[in-house]
Design a protein around this motif. Structure first.
Motif, PDB file in Angstrom:
ATOM      1  N   ALA A   4      62.344  30.357  53.677  1.00 16.52           N
ATOM      2  CA  ALA A   4      63.030  30.195  52.395  1.00 16.52           C
ATOM      3  C   ALA A   4      63.000  31.455  51.537  1.00 16.52           C
ATOM      4  O   ALA A   4      63.986  31.771  50.858  1.00 16.52           O
ATOM      5  CB  ALA A   4      62.397  29.025  51.629  1.00 16.52           C
ATOM      6  N   PHE A   5      61.872  32.180  51.563  1.00 17.45           N
ATOM      7  CA  PHE A   5      61.698  33.280  50.607  1.00 17.45           C
ATOM      8  C   PHE A   5      61.474  34.640  51.250  1.00 17.45           C
ATOM      9  O   PHE A   5      61.466  35.660  50.552  1.00 17.45           O
ATOM     10  CB  PHE A   5      60.515  32.970  49.673  1.00 17.45           C
ATOM     11  CG  PHE A   5      60.645  31.663  48.954  1.00 17.45           C
ATOM     12  CD1 PHE A   5      61.577  31.504  47.942  1.00 17.45           C
ATOM     13  CD2 PHE A   5      59.848  30.583  49.297  1.00 17.45           C
ATOM     14  CE1 PHE A   5      61.700  30.294  47.276  1.00 17.45           C
ATOM     15  CE2 PHE A   5      59.966  29.373  48.641  1.00 17.45           C
ATOM     16  CZ  PHE A   5      60.901  29.220  47.627  1.00 17.45           C
ATOM     17  N   GLY A   6      61.236  34.709  52.560  1.00 14.13           N
ATOM     18  CA  GLY A   6      60.963  35.984  53.198  1.00 14.13           C
ATOM     19  C   GLY A   6      59.483  36.331  53.193  1.00 14.13           C
ATOM     20  O   GLY A   6      58.624  35.514  52.815  1.00 14.13           O
ATOM     21  N   LEU A   7      59.156  37.564  53.570  1.00  5.79           N
ATOM     22  CA  LEU A   7      57.766  37.953  53.791  1.00  5.79           C
ATOM     23  C   LEU A   7      57.040  38.365  52.510  1.00  5.79           C
ATOM     24  O   LEU A   7      55.867  38.036  52.329  1.00  5.79           O
ATOM     25  CB  LEU A   7      57.715  39.098  54.804  1.00  5.79           C
ATOM     26  CG  LEU A   7      56.326  39.515  55.290  1.00  5.79           C
ATOM     27  CD1 LEU A   7      55.626  38.352  55.967  1.00  5.79           C
ATOM     28  CD2 LEU A   7      56.423  40.699  56.242  1.00  5.79           C
ATOM     29  N   LEU A  46      46.238  22.822  60.604  1.00  7.80           N
ATOM     30  CA  LEU A  46      47.368  21.930  60.849  1.00  7.80           C
ATOM     31  C   LEU A  46      48.494  22.174  59.852  1.00  7.80           C
ATOM     32  O   LEU A  46      49.671  22.176  60.215  1.00  7.80           O
ATOM     33  CB  LEU A  46      46.915  20.468  60.740  1.00  7.80           C
ATOM     34  CG  LEU A  46      45.959  19.935  61.798  1.00  7.80           C
ATOM     35  CD1 LEU A  46      45.574  18.506  61.476  1.00  7.80           C
ATOM     36  CD2 LEU A  46      46.574  20.008  63.169  1.00  7.80           C
ATOM     37  N   VAL A  47      48.141  22.367  58.590  1.00 10.46           N
ATOM     38  CA  VAL A  47      49.134  22.409  57.518  1.00 10.46           C
ATOM     39  C   VAL A  47      49.783  23.780  57.381  1.00 10.46           C
ATOM     40  O   VAL A  47      50.996  23.893  57.184  1.00 10.46           O
ATOM     41  CB  VAL A  47      48.482  21.996  56.183  1.00 10.46           C
ATOM     42  CG1 VAL A  47      49.446  22.194  55.015  1.00 10.46           C
ATOM     43  CG2 VAL A  47      48.029  20.542  56.254  1.00 10.46           C
ATOM     44  N   THR A  48      48.987  24.845  57.504  1.00  8.12           N
ATOM     45  CA  THR A  48      49.508  26.178  57.181  1.00  8.12           C
ATOM     46  C   THR A  48      50.634  26.667  58.096  1.00  8.12           C
ATOM     47  O   THR A  48      51.534  27.356  57.590  1.00  8.12           O
ATOM     48  CB  THR A  48      48.371  27.217  57.165  1.00  8.12           C
ATOM     49  OG1 THR A  48      47.596  27.108  58.366  1.00  8.12           O
ATOM     50  CG2 THR A  48      47.478  27.012  55.965  1.00  8.12           C
ATOM     51  N   PRO A  49      50.645  26.373  59.411  1.00  8.48           N
ATOM     52  CA  PRO A  49      51.792  26.852  60.196  1.00  8.48           C
ATOM     53  C   PRO A  49      53.120  26.284  59.710  1.00  8.48           C
ATOM     54  O   PRO A  49      54.111  27.019  59.592  1.00  8.48           O
ATOM     55  CB  PRO A  49      51.465  26.366  61.621  1.00  8.48           C
ATOM     56  CG  PRO A  49      49.986  26.263  61.643  1.00  8.48           C
ATOM     57  CD  PRO A  49      49.611  25.788  60.283  1.00  8.48           C
ATOM     58  N   PHE A  50      53.143  24.998  59.393  1.00 10.62           N
ATOM     59  CA  PHE A  50      54.386  24.391  58.923  1.00 10.62           C
ATOM     60  C   PHE A  50      54.765  24.924  57.547  1.00 10.62           C
ATOM     61  O   PHE A  50      55.917  25.301  57.301  1.00 10.62           O
ATOM     62  CB  PHE A  50      54.252  22.871  58.882  1.00 10.62           C
ATOM     63  CG  PHE A  50      55.511  22.171  58.467  1.00 10.62           C
ATOM     64  CD1 PHE A  50      56.613  22.156  59.296  1.00 10.62           C
ATOM     65  CD2 PHE A  50      55.597  21.557  57.224  1.00 10.62           C
ATOM     66  CE1 PHE A  50      57.791  21.514  58.908  1.00 10.62           C
ATOM     67  CE2 PHE A  50      56.756  20.921  56.832  1.00 10.62           C
ATOM     68  CZ  PHE A  50      57.852  20.896  57.679  1.00 10.62           C
ATOM     69  N   LEU A  51      53.777  24.993  56.628  1.00 11.81           N
ATOM     70  CA  LEU A  51      54.066  25.521  55.297  1.00 11.81           C
ATOM     71  C   LEU A  51      54.446  26.994  55.360  1.00 11.81           C
ATOM     72  O   LEU A  51      55.349  27.439  54.646  1.00 11.81           O
ATOM     73  CB  LEU A  51      52.844  25.327  54.385  1.00 11.81           C
ATOM     74  CG  LEU A  51      52.500  23.891  53.999  1.00 11.81           C
ATOM     75  CD1 LEU A  51      51.276  23.866  53.095  1.00 11.81           C
ATOM     76  CD2 LEU A  51      53.676  23.208  53.317  1.00 11.81           C
ATOM     77  N   GLY A  52      53.737  27.755  56.224  1.00 13.67           N
ATOM     78  CA  GLY A  52      54.051  29.170  56.356  1.00 13.67           C
ATOM     79  C   GLY A  52      55.463  29.388  56.863  1.00 13.67           C
ATOM     80  O   GLY A  52      56.190  30.259  56.379  1.00 13.67           O
ATOM     81  N   GLY A  53      55.862  28.602  57.873  1.00  6.74           N
ATOM     82  CA  GLY A  53      57.219  28.716  58.402  1.00  6.74           C
ATOM     83  C   GLY A  53      58.267  28.347  57.363  1.00  6.74           C
ATOM     84  O   GLY A  53      59.300  29.017  57.230  1.00  6.74           O
ATOM     85  N   LEU A  54      57.997  27.293  56.602  1.00  5.43           N
ATOM     86  CA  LEU A  54      58.932  26.844  55.571  1.00  5.43           C
ATOM     87  C   LEU A  54      59.062  27.894  54.469  1.00  5.43           C
ATOM     88  O   LEU A  54      60.171  28.261  54.045  1.00  5.43           O
ATOM     89  CB  LEU A  54      58.436  25.520  54.984  1.00  5.43           C
ATOM     90  CG  LEU A  54      59.433  24.668  54.223  1.00  5.43           C
ATOM     91  CD1 LEU A  54      60.556  24.202  55.138  1.00  5.43           C
ATOM     92  CD2 LEU A  54      58.721  23.467  53.605  1.00  5.43           C
ATOM     93  N   PHE A  55      57.927  28.424  54.034  1.00  7.88           N
ATOM     94  CA  PHE A  55      57.914  29.408  52.948  1.00  7.88           C
ATOM     95  C   PHE A  55      58.560  30.710  53.397  1.00  7.88           C
ATOM     96  O   PHE A  55      59.328  31.332  52.643  1.00  7.88           O
ATOM     97  CB  PHE A  55      56.460  29.633  52.521  1.00  7.88           C
ATOM     98  CG  PHE A  55      56.311  30.141  51.115  1.00  7.88           C
ATOM     99  CD1 PHE A  55      55.844  31.423  50.876  1.00  7.88           C
ATOM    100  CD2 PHE A  55      56.645  29.346  50.027  1.00  7.88           C
ATOM    101  CE1 PHE A  55      55.694  31.907  49.584  1.00  7.88           C
ATOM    102  CE2 PHE A  55      56.499  29.813  48.734  1.00  7.88           C
ATOM    103  CZ  PHE A  55      56.033  31.099  48.508  1.00  7.88           C
ATOM    104  N   TYR A  56      58.248  31.133  54.624  1.00  2.00           N
ATOM    105  CA  TYR A  56      58.806  32.384  55.144  1.00  2.00           C
ATOM    106  C   TYR A  56      60.322  32.279  55.305  1.00  2.00           C
ATOM    107  O   TYR A  56      61.058  33.210  54.965  1.00  2.00           O
ATOM    108  CB  TYR A  56      58.144  32.713  56.483  1.00  2.00           C
ATOM    109  CG  TYR A  56      58.724  33.912  57.182  1.00  2.00           C
ATOM    110  CD1 TYR A  56      58.509  35.199  56.709  1.00  2.00           C
ATOM    111  CD2 TYR A  56      59.486  33.757  58.341  1.00  2.00           C
ATOM    112  CE1 TYR A  56      59.042  36.305  57.349  1.00  2.00           C
ATOM    113  CE2 TYR A  56      60.020  34.851  58.990  1.00  2.00           C
ATOM    114  CZ  TYR A  56      59.794  36.122  58.489  1.00  2.00           C
ATOM    115  OH  TYR A  56      60.322  37.213  59.132  1.00  2.00           O
TER     116      TYR A  56
END
Length: 415
Positions: free
Chosen positions: A163-166, A151-161
């Motif tokens: 903001a900072f790239g791959l 549940l958490v990682t898709p939202f955090l992954g999208g936010l992190f990606y």
């Protein structure tokens, strides 16, 4: 007694290791999917890479179970997580060299190979640490960790990606895998007692396959029919959700990675709600209701196509897609949970592992097929996605209505 076992050093280390491993793995996979879509704009390539990455897990999982029963599980987990971190590091270093897509494809394939060996090893560690009531509660905790991470990682992954790239996502994943390996180094597991095998491995595999085939085809053919029906439902639901949702949100509607991450998290909540719904309706839910569940999933797919035929903003279409995909996810979760439970009730204990392996393998085979098919369809009809959704909706509704007689017969047989 059960609570003290769950607070034991070994179990706490295992759970913490699962938290860090899942955070790194799922966040990385989400960021990679966003990168592939942005770099290629192709649903066919996106779905093909997803499907390819599942093949090793499908083929090698039985051998992963064998390794878990014959080797030092602590050493296996440490080696696999350390190797995962090393592979992610190497792939991250290859990205600036202009080989992004090949490096990512190779990484996804390699991580799938490692997952085929790590998943059964982790699952085998829990009963080695816990027993009785503590074992049941321990398995529930591990399942909850996996559900919350999804549940958490898709939202955090999208936010992190976004903001900072791959590349920073690669670095974070490397740290997560290495931290997991470090935590697993402190596990203390009793050595396994390995009995001598009276026959060769080839003979054992052949006998197991023959026993499973005889049970499913001759003794309980209704289980095989239910398995095939569940796989067919998974093909449509997985194909439209796993490939269609990211492609529509990111490529067709042109929305942000954060919104796609939010949609993925919503689908995770829907899956949990589907399982809770089965538990709440356990006394009243019957096999005949599954026909209506399938029909309902088909009905929900139709507006996903219709919303692209009427004037609407991108955000309005996004909201409709998320709402209806969540409804499909709930229906799919209800169907699969009840179907697996019914199969378990009809399967003798001596064949439970073999039959449940067939369940997992068939479900995993249906997913890449659906991903490849819908990837090609969404690419071909990217400007007219209604031509993908409306025929799919009609097919699922027809399958649901046609299966009504079969499910009523299962009710009469107390299936």
């Amino acid at each position: 007694m059960a609570n003290s076992a769950l607070r034991s050093r070994n179990f706490v280390l295992l759970v913490l290791g699962q938290v860090t491993s899942l955070l790194g793995n799922l966040s990385l996979r989400f960021a990679l999917s966003m990168y592939i879509l942005e770099a290629t704009g192709s649903a066919t390539l996106f779905s093909g890479l997803l499907a390819l990455s599942m093949v090793p897990t499908i083929l090698l999982s039985p051998f992963g179970g064998m390794l878990a029963d014959r080797a030092d599980r602590r050493k296996v987990m440490v080696a696999l997580d350390a190797l995962s971190g090393l592979l992610v590091l190497l792939a991250g270093l290859a990205l600036p060299l202009g080989n992004g897509i090949p490096a990512i494809a190779a990484l996804l394939f390699a991580l799938s190979v490692l997952a085929a060996f790590e998943s059964p090893t982790v699952q085998a560690c829990v009963p080695q640490m816990l027993a009785g009531e503590a074992l049941l509660r321990g398995n529930a905790i591990v399942s909850q960790v996996q559900a919350v991470a999804s549940l958490v990682t898709p939202f955090l992954g999208g936010l992190f990606y976004a903001a900072f790239g791959l590349r920073p996502v690669f670095a974070a994943a490397v740290l997560c895998f290495l931290l997991t390996a470090l935590l697993e180094c402190f596990l203390r597991l009793a050595p396994l007692e390995t009995a001598e095998r009276p026959r060769g491995l080839r003979a054992i595999v052949r006998e197991d396959l023959q026993a499973s085939f005889r049970f499913l085809v001759r003794e309980e053919p209704d289980i095989l029919r239910l398995l095939l029906l569940a796989a067919l439902a998974s093909l449509f639901v997985t194909g439209t959700a796993v490939v269609g949702l990211p492609y529509l949100v990111r490529t067709v509607l042109g929305l942000s990675a954060e919104l796609y991450g939010l949609a993925e998290s919503a689908l995770g909540v829907a899956a949990v709600l589907g399982g809770a719904l089965v538990a709440a309706l356990a006394k009243r839910l019957r096999a005949r209701h599954l026909a209506w569940v399938l029909t309902g999933v088909g009905i929900c797919l139709a507006p996903c196509g219709l919303v692209f035929l009427v004037p609407a903003s991108a955000l309005a279409r996004y909201a409709v897609l998320v709402l209806l995909f969540c409804a499909c996810q709930i229906g799919g979760s209800v169907f699969s949970t009840y179907a697996v439970t019914a199969i378990q009730r009809r399967t003798p204990p001596a064949l439970m592992g073999k039959v449940m392996a067939c369940v997992s393998t068939l479900a995993m085979c249906a997913q890449p097929l659906g991903q490849i098919a819908y990837g090609a369809l969404f690419d071909a009809f990217s400007a007219r996605v209604a031509l993908v959704f409306l025929p799919s909706a009609l097919l699922v509704v027809c399958i649901g209505l046609a299966s009504g007689r079969f499910f009523r017969r299962l009710d009469r047989a107390n299936f």
